[in-house]
Scaffold this motif. Structure first.
Motif, PDB file in Angstrom:
ATOM      1  N   GLY A  87      21.842  53.955  50.783  1.00  0.00           N
ATOM      2  CA  GLY A  87      22.121  55.376  50.644  1.00  0.00           C
ATOM      3  C   GLY A  87      21.224  56.177  51.553  1.00  0.00           C
ATOM      4  N   PRO A  88      21.633  57.419  51.863  1.00  0.00           N
ATOM      5  CA  PRO A  88      20.781  58.281  52.690  1.00  0.00           C
ATOM      6  C   PRO A  88      19.474  58.584  51.955  1.00  0.00           C
ATOM      7  CG  PRO A  88      22.953  59.276  52.296  1.00  0.00           C
ATOM      8  CD  PRO A  88      22.870  58.072  51.437  1.00  0.00           C
ATOM      9  N   GLN A  99      18.282  60.291  47.795  1.00  0.00           N
ATOM     10  CA  GLN A  99      19.435  60.171  46.900  1.00  0.00           C
ATOM     11  C   GLN A  99      19.072  59.403  45.633  1.00  0.00           C
ATOM     12  OE1 GLN A  99      22.341  61.773  47.457  1.00  0.00           O
ATOM     13  NE2 GLN A  99      21.285  62.597  49.244  1.00  0.00           N
ATOM     14  N   LYS A 154      17.109  56.217  45.537  1.00  0.00           N
ATOM     15  CA  LYS A 154      16.939  54.761  45.618  1.00  0.00           C
ATOM     16  C   LYS A 154      15.571  54.336  45.073  1.00  0.00           C
ATOM     17  CE  LYS A 154      17.522  54.360  50.103  1.00  0.00           C
ATOM     18  NZ  LYS A 154      17.715  55.756  50.567  1.00  0.00           N
ATOM     19  N   THR A 199      16.065  48.364  48.932  1.00  0.00           N
ATOM     20  CA  THR A 199      16.688  49.632  49.320  1.00  0.00           C
ATOM     21  C   THR A 199      16.728  49.712  50.843  1.00  0.00           C
ATOM     22  OG1 THR A 199      14.667  50.924  49.504  1.00  0.00           O
ATOM     23  CG2 THR A 199      15.639  50.762  47.323  1.00  0.00           C
ATOM     24  N   GLU A 241      20.512  52.285  55.795  1.00  0.00           N
ATOM     25  CA  GLU A 241      21.788  51.942  56.439  1.00  0.00           C
ATOM     26  C   GLU A 241      22.263  50.560  55.979  1.00  0.00           C
ATOM     27  OE1 GLU A 241      19.031  50.797  60.170  1.00  0.00           O
ATOM     28  OE2 GLU A 241      19.209  52.657  59.046  1.00  0.00           O
ATOM     29  N   ASP A 269      26.119  51.568  46.432  1.00  0.00           N
ATOM     30  CA  ASP A 269      25.902  52.827  47.141  1.00  0.00           C
ATOM     31  C   ASP A 269      25.196  53.798  46.216  1.00  0.00           C
ATOM     32  OD1 ASP A 269      26.892  52.427  49.662  1.00  0.00           O
ATOM     33  OD2 ASP A 269      28.980  52.682  48.985  1.00  0.00           O
ATOM     34  N   ASN A 284      24.125  57.577  45.799  1.00  0.00           N
ATOM     35  CA  ASN A 284      24.468  58.843  46.418  1.00  0.00           C
ATOM     36  C   ASN A 284      24.525  59.951  45.386  1.00  0.00           C
ATOM     37  OD1 ASN A 284      25.230  60.503  48.562  1.00  0.00           O
ATOM     38  ND2 ASN A 284      26.437  58.816  49.437  1.00  0.00           N
ATOM     39  N   GLY A 285      23.798  61.028  45.639  1.00  0.00           N
ATOM     40  CA  GLY A 285      23.863  62.214  44.773  1.00  0.00           C
ATOM     41  C   GLY A 285      23.582  61.905  43.314  1.00  0.00           C
TER      42      GLY A 285
END
Lengths: 358, 200
Positions: A30-31, A34, A36, A335, A338, A349, A351-352
């Motif tokens: 994940g970016p 977020q 992780k 973690t 990419e 994934d 995310n958010g």
């Protein structure tokens, strides 16, 4: 051992979250920002009852809530039979605003080893980071180490206070003596266990390093103390007596395990000054991975590995070698910002504040 | 924040100084007392004053007492050859509850605690030496707590008493009776191992 499932409620960025990881490699993609690392921290808290990021448990619950919990099930296989134990960690805010941890703790065989960006300090940071590292391992190997460490710090604080308050008085020696004696006893206990931990680490470090660095160089670790090879409390007492004049002038205790260090060398050169940042990170990661075997032997089951962004700053070939080494572990959480091409890994994934099986 | 009438605030303030009592507990106690009959509250108040007026420290052993010397020091049946040194009157009571110890006591009224600025001169150490000079005592049992302060106090006294040629002993640390080895914490178990003794 492995984490069979985990459920978070009001932890850090998560309102609720449920995760069913697999054995072996679990990749959390994940970016940045977020959640992780928050998830890794929660997994570590489930297993050990402590956070590897903070000593203030009040930071763990989501902002503004009164209670948070991390619940899950740990599994281990011993002589072909899998046994499961449920664990429930609850954090409650008392009327006085102080957070308290309650619930049902983990079984005594539960262990987790965490790696994060701050671990590079073990290689290039101040001696305190290396003492913290070796004390962490010693505590996972020998259950009485943490209690001795607490006792040592208590004695040290009191001895230093006497040195500060009474250094100019004639009765200083008599006042110091009962504290010096206790400092010597618990101090030598600490040193003995740290040395055993270093010895346990040394063989595995050589193996892991040659696997990760493909055998081009050698890493060595040694325990460094002003006491040389001495193992008796008497040696520390004598060293204190020799430092006594200096101690009275500075108002603090100048010998003992709180002043010791680890020597880390790459091909005979100090890893602090020698070695690129990527190489230093790789040494730090190798140190954590070298801990797996001794801890497995001590606990009777393999620890869970929690690796935060462990592959960054490494070149593609070394990443490949790290992933191959991780393939042998019983359960790993890794973690990464990419996606990785890791065969057989479960990918999630992040995310958010949510998590989705990819 | 709402203000309490002055007498209520004063009592809450006073109760808060008790060990283990925070603002909330002090509040609860105060409102509990407000609801009780006046005789009951008077009884409490009078016993508080009485304890301060009538209880003194025994001039010999420094236990709390309403007569000096205290009952334990005045009891001719107790063995003056064995002297048990404890930190606080509470510890003396704990020893007495065992019913096993028939010697005498000496209460230090504290332990060496550099963080609180408590040194040997703040404890009843000089008084202990004076008692031992009378020559009745053959053994001193150091029964201070097994924490770092108690341990330092025991080590300090052991060193101080060594020249007197008495038998000086320290109470053992180890396993609780009736417990299972399996459930003992590792620290206690390793201390018990350290303090093992020959049998048979």
């Amino acid at each position: 051992m492995r984490i069979a499932w985990v459920q978070l409620s009001e932890v850090r960025s998560y309102r609720t979250l449920e995760l069913h990881p697999q054995a072996r490699l679990n990749v959390l993609v994940g970016p940045n920002a977020q959640g992780k690392t928050n998830l890794l921290e929660a997994l570590g808290f489930l297993v050990t009852g402590r956070s590897f990021r903070t000593s203030r448990i009040g930071e763990i619950p989501r902002w503004g809530v009164e209670a948070a919990s991390i619940t899950g099930e740990l599994a281990r296989r011993a002589s072909g039979v899998e046994s499961r134990r449920s664990v429930r960690r609850a954090l409650l805010r008392g009327g006085d605003g102080i957070w308290q941890a309650t619930g049902e703790g983990a079984p005594e065989w539960a262990r987790a080893i965490a790696f994060g960006w701050q671990d590079v300090e073990i290689v290039n940071g101040a001696p305190g980071a290396r003492r913290g590292f070796i004390d962490g391992i010693a505590a996972r190997l020998y259950p009485t180490h943490a209690a001795t460490l607490v006792r040592y710090r208590q004695v040290l604080a009191r001895r230093n206070r006497i040195l500060q308050a009474h250094r100019r008085e004639p009765g200083l020696d008599a006042r110091l003596e009962p504290w010096s004696e206790q400092l010597a006893t618990s101090g030598m206990e600490l040193i003995a266990r740290r040395r055993r931990a270093v010895a346990a680490l040394q063989t595995e470090l050589a193996r892991v390093w040659s696997a990760l660095a493909a055998g081009h160089s050698k890493v060595e670790i040694r325990y460094r103390t002003a006491l040389g090879e001495a193992a008796e409390p008497r040696a520390l007492l004598e060293a204190l007596a020799r430092a006594r004049h200096h101690e009275a002038r500075l108002g603090q205790t100048l010998v003992g395990p709180h002043r010791d260090d680890l020597a880390l060398e790459i091909d005979g050169a100090d890893a602090r000054t020698f070695g690129s940042r990527g190489q230093q990170r790789l040494v730090a990661l190798a140190l954590r991975l070298a801990e797996v075997l001794p801890v497995t032997e001590a606990a009777g089951t393999a620890p869970v590995l929690l690796l935060d962004d462990a592959l960054s700053e490494l070149d593609p070939r070394v990443r490949e070698l790290v992933l191959r080494e991780l393939g042998a572990a019983e359960q790993v959480f890794l973690t990464t910002p990419e996606p990785l091409g890791a065969a057989g890994a479960a990918v999630f994934d992040v995310n958010g504040g949510g998590i989705f099986a990819a | 924040m709402a203000y309490y009438p002055e007498p209520v605030a004063r009592l809450i303030e006073a109760l808060q100084r008790l060990p283990g009592v925070g603002p909330k507990t002090a509040q609860r106690m105060t409102f509990f007392l407000l609801k009780r009959p006046v005789e009951e509250v008077r009884e409490l108040a009078e016993s508080l004053v009485a304890v301060k007026e009538r209880i003194v420290y025994c001039g010999t052993c420094f236990n709390v007492t309403d007569q000096d010397p205290c009952r334990l020091c005045a009891d001719p049946a107790r063995d003056a050859r064995v002297l048990c040194v404890v930190e606080e009157p509470n510890d003396l009571l704990a020893m007495e509850r065992t019913g096993e110890f028939r010697g005498r006591y000496h209460v230090l009224l504290g332990a060496l605690s550099p963080l609180d600025g408590i040194g040997p001169d703040d404890l009843k150490v000089r008084e202990l030496l004076l008692r031992l000079e009378q020559g009745e005592t053959a053994e001193v049992i150091l029964a201070t707590n097994p924490n770092v302060e108690g341990e330092a106090t025991a080590l300090y006294l052991a060193k101080l008493l060594r020249p007197l040629g008495l038998r000086v002993t320290r109470i053992a640390r180890g396993l609780p009776v009736g417990g299972d080895l399996e459930y003992a914490d590792q620290v206690t178990l390793s201390k018990a191992l350290e303090g093992r003794r020959e049998i048979g």
